[in-house]
Design a protein around this motif. Structure first.
Motif, PDB file in Angstrom:
ATOM      1  N   ARG A   1       4.503   9.877  -5.932  1.00 42.14           N
ATOM      2  CA  ARG A   1       3.540  10.478  -5.004  1.00 42.14           C
ATOM      3  C   ARG A   1       2.215   9.717  -4.970  1.00 42.14           C
ATOM      4  O   ARG A   1       1.382   9.983  -4.113  1.00 42.14           O
ATOM      5  CB  ARG A   1       3.289  11.935  -5.379  1.00 42.14           C
ATOM      6  CG  ARG A   1       4.448  12.841  -5.019  1.00 42.14           C
ATOM      7  CD  ARG A   1       4.128  14.280  -5.420  1.00 42.14           C
ATOM      8  NE  ARG A   1       5.098  15.186  -4.853  1.00 42.14           N
ATOM      9  CZ  ARG A   1       4.980  15.767  -3.662  1.00 42.14           C
ATOM     10  NH1 ARG A   1       3.930  15.543  -2.913  1.00 42.14           N
ATOM     11  NH2 ARG A   1       5.903  16.581  -3.221  1.00 42.14           N
ATOM     12  N   ASN A   2       2.001   8.814  -5.874  1.00 43.59           N
ATOM     13  CA  ASN A   2       0.805   7.961  -5.865  1.00 43.59           C
ATOM     14  C   ASN A   2       1.208   6.508  -5.662  1.00 43.59           C
ATOM     15  O   ASN A   2       0.629   5.601  -6.244  1.00 43.59           O
ATOM     16  CB  ASN A   2       0.017   8.110  -7.174  1.00 43.59           C
ATOM     17  CG  ASN A   2      -0.743   9.405  -7.225  1.00 43.59           C
ATOM     18  OD1 ASN A   2      -1.445   9.751  -6.281  1.00 43.59           O
ATOM     19  ND2 ASN A   2      -0.585  10.144  -8.307  1.00 43.59           N
ATOM     20  N   GLY A   3       2.191   6.291  -4.832  1.00 45.84           N
ATOM     21  CA  GLY A   3       2.692   4.942  -4.596  1.00 45.84           C
ATOM     22  C   GLY A   3       2.552   4.533  -3.160  1.00 45.84           C
ATOM     23  O   GLY A   3       1.527   4.755  -2.512  1.00 45.84           O
ATOM     24  N   ARG A   4       3.628   3.975  -2.669  1.00 47.30           N
ATOM     25  CA  ARG A   4       3.651   3.453  -1.301  1.00 47.30           C
ATOM     26  C   ARG A   4       5.050   3.685  -0.750  1.00 47.30           C
ATOM     27  O   ARG A   4       6.030   3.663  -1.478  1.00 47.30           O
ATOM     28  CB  ARG A   4       3.324   1.966  -1.356  1.00 47.30           C
ATOM     29  CG  ARG A   4       3.214   1.306  -0.023  1.00 47.30           C
ATOM     30  CD  ARG A   4       2.478  -0.038  -0.160  1.00 47.30           C
ATOM     31  NE  ARG A   4       2.431  -0.717   1.100  1.00 47.30           N
ATOM     32  CZ  ARG A   4       1.643  -0.370   2.107  1.00 47.30           C
ATOM     33  NH1 ARG A   4       0.838   0.652   1.977  1.00 47.30           N
ATOM     34  NH2 ARG A   4       1.657  -1.041   3.248  1.00 47.30           N
ATOM     35  N   VAL A   5       5.133   3.871   0.551  1.00 44.62           N
ATOM     36  CA  VAL A   5       6.427   4.021   1.208  1.00 44.62           C
ATOM     37  C   VAL A   5       6.426   3.150   2.462  1.00 44.62           C
ATOM     38  O   VAL A   5       5.395   3.010   3.128  1.00 44.62           O
ATOM     39  CB  VAL A   5       6.745   5.500   1.541  1.00 44.62           C
ATOM     40  CG1 VAL A   5       5.816   6.058   2.599  1.00 44.62           C
ATOM     41  CG2 VAL A   5       8.185   5.674   1.957  1.00 44.62           C
TER      42      VAL A   5
ATOM     43  N   LEU B   1       2.896   3.260   4.433  1.00 45.87           N
ATOM     44  CA  LEU B   1       1.831   4.188   4.055  1.00 45.87           C
ATOM     45  C   LEU B   1       1.564   4.170   2.560  1.00 45.87           C
ATOM     46  O   LEU B   1       2.496   4.071   1.752  1.00 45.87           O
ATOM     47  CB  LEU B   1       2.221   5.627   4.440  1.00 45.87           C
ATOM     48  CG  LEU B   1       2.392   5.942   5.915  1.00 45.87           C
ATOM     49  CD1 LEU B   1       2.997   7.323   6.074  1.00 45.87           C
ATOM     50  CD2 LEU B   1       1.056   5.857   6.620  1.00 45.87           C
ATOM     51  N   ASN B   2       0.290   4.301   2.209  1.00 46.94           N
ATOM     52  CA  ASN B   2      -0.070   4.593   0.832  1.00 46.94           C
ATOM     53  C   ASN B   2       0.101   6.086   0.638  1.00 46.94           C
ATOM     54  O   ASN B   2      -0.220   6.888   1.531  1.00 46.94           O
ATOM     55  CB  ASN B   2      -1.518   4.188   0.556  1.00 46.94           C
ATOM     56  CG  ASN B   2      -1.698   2.698   0.581  1.00 46.94           C
ATOM     57  OD1 ASN B   2      -0.833   1.953   0.130  1.00 46.94           O
ATOM     58  ND2 ASN B   2      -2.809   2.238   1.122  1.00 46.94           N
ATOM     59  N   LEU B   3       0.592   6.481  -0.510  1.00 49.40           N
ATOM     60  CA  LEU B   3       0.818   7.880  -0.825  1.00 49.40           C
ATOM     61  C   LEU B   3      -0.162   8.354  -1.883  1.00 49.40           C
ATOM     62  O   LEU B   3      -0.594   7.572  -2.731  1.00 49.40           O
ATOM     63  CB  LEU B   3       2.250   8.090  -1.340  1.00 49.40           C
ATOM     64  CG  LEU B   3       3.376   7.675  -0.392  1.00 49.40           C
ATOM     65  CD1 LEU B   3       4.718   7.803  -1.098  1.00 49.40           C
ATOM     66  CD2 LEU B   3       3.345   8.511   0.870  1.00 49.40           C
ATOM     67  N   ALA B   4      -0.497   9.635  -1.829  1.00 50.07           N
ATOM     68  CA  ALA B   4      -1.366  10.234  -2.841  1.00 50.07           C
ATOM     69  C   ALA B   4      -1.022  11.711  -2.975  1.00 50.07           C
ATOM     70  O   ALA B   4      -0.671  12.380  -2.002  1.00 50.07           O
ATOM     71  CB  ALA B   4      -2.840  10.079  -2.457  1.00 50.07           C
ATOM     72  N   VAL B   5      -1.119  12.190  -4.187  1.00 51.88           N
ATOM     73  CA  VAL B   5      -0.946  13.618  -4.435  1.00 51.88           C
ATOM     74  C   VAL B   5      -2.067  14.356  -3.710  1.00 51.88           C
ATOM     75  O   VAL B   5      -3.228  13.944  -3.770  1.00 51.88           O
ATOM     76  CB  VAL B   5      -0.989  13.916  -5.951  1.00 51.88           C
ATOM     77  CG1 VAL B   5      -0.960  15.411  -6.223  1.00 51.88           C
ATOM     78  CG2 VAL B   5       0.164  13.201  -6.665  1.00 51.88           C
TER      79      VAL B   5
ATOM     80  N   ASP C   1      -6.074  10.871  -1.109  1.00 53.02           N
ATOM     81  CA  ASP C   1      -6.496   9.691  -0.340  1.00 53.02           C
ATOM     82  C   ASP C   1      -5.371   8.985   0.406  1.00 53.02           C
ATOM     83  O   ASP C   1      -5.579   7.907   0.942  1.00 53.02           O
ATOM     84  CB  ASP C   1      -7.174   8.673  -1.273  1.00 53.02           C
ATOM     85  CG  ASP C   1      -8.530   9.150  -1.745  1.00 53.02           C
ATOM     86  OD1 ASP C   1      -9.115  10.026  -1.082  1.00 53.02           O
ATOM     87  OD2 ASP C   1      -8.993   8.643  -2.784  1.00 53.02           O
ATOM     88  N   GLY C   2      -4.194   9.562   0.414  1.00 55.19           N
ATOM     89  CA  GLY C   2      -3.078   8.943   1.134  1.00 55.19           C
ATOM     90  C   GLY C   2      -2.197  10.016   1.722  1.00 55.19           C
ATOM     91  O   GLY C   2      -2.447  11.212   1.582  1.00 55.19           O
ATOM     92  N   ALA C   3      -1.171   9.598   2.398  1.00 56.45           N
ATOM     93  CA  ALA C   3      -0.201  10.532   2.957  1.00 56.45           C
ATOM     94  C   ALA C   3       0.634  11.118   1.815  1.00 56.45           C
ATOM     95  O   ALA C   3       0.585  10.639   0.681  1.00 56.45           O
ATOM     96  CB  ALA C   3       0.696   9.806   3.956  1.00 56.45           C
ATOM     97  N   ASN C   4       1.383  12.170   2.132  1.00 58.89           N
ATOM     98  CA  ASN C   4       2.264  12.747   1.121  1.00 58.89           C
ATOM     99  C   ASN C   4       3.594  13.129   1.772  1.00 58.89           C
ATOM    100  O   ASN C   4       3.691  13.215   3.004  1.00 58.89           O
ATOM    101  CB  ASN C   4       1.593  13.928   0.408  1.00 58.89           C
ATOM    102  CG  ASN C   4       1.268  15.071   1.332  1.00 58.89           C
ATOM    103  OD1 ASN C   4       2.163  15.701   1.892  1.00 58.89           O
ATOM    104  ND2 ASN C   4      -0.020  15.344   1.497  1.00 58.89           N
TER     105      ASN C   4
END
Length: 140
Positions: free
Chosen positions: A16-20, A29-33, A42-45
């Protein structure tokens, strides 16, 4: 099932704090909790991605059903809310609320279209019996 299309995505980093990213590069997209779950937000989830996909897929199903019934729903929209929460058995579960808006169509007719779309939408078929999905039909 004979596949008509296959989408591919790869998640990297810390979940959840990575990238997809999709294999053809159209979505990266950058991912963030989410902040509500203790993260930076600070990112999509994944819940946002699921909400966007379900809304688009359901709206497409709604349009298809309306076309088949020769009903114009030109100004229609579908909104999706995806919630995540503890499931009581140590894991997590999802719930979905879909809001279907079809202006200038009698409520009963709009509801019938939404009910029919729920029977053909691939997301609805995939989630049926697995998660709670509530559909509300509004005039605006």
């Amino acid at each position: 099932m004979e596949a008509l299309y296959t989408a591919e995505a790869l998640a990297t980093g810390a979940g959840r704090n990575g990238r997809v990213a999709t294999s053809e590069g159209r979505l990266e997209l950058n991912l963030a909790v989410p902040a509500e779950m203790g993260g930076s937000g600070d990112g999509a989830n994944p819940e946002q991605l699921f909400a966007a996909g379900y809304a688009a897929c359901f709206h497409s199903a709604l349009q298809s059903v309306a076309r088949a019934q020769k009903v114009s729903i030109a100004d229609s929209s579908v909104g999706a809310r995806v919630q995540i929460g503890a499931n009581g058995t140590g894991g997590y579960g999802l719930a979905v609320q879909l809001e279907v808006v079809i202006p200038d169509l009698p409520h009963d007719q709009a509801q019938a279209l939404a009910d029919a779309a729920h029977q053909v939408c691939p997301y609805s078929n995939a989630t049926r019996g697995n998660i709670d999905v509530a559909i509300t039909v509004s005039e605006d």
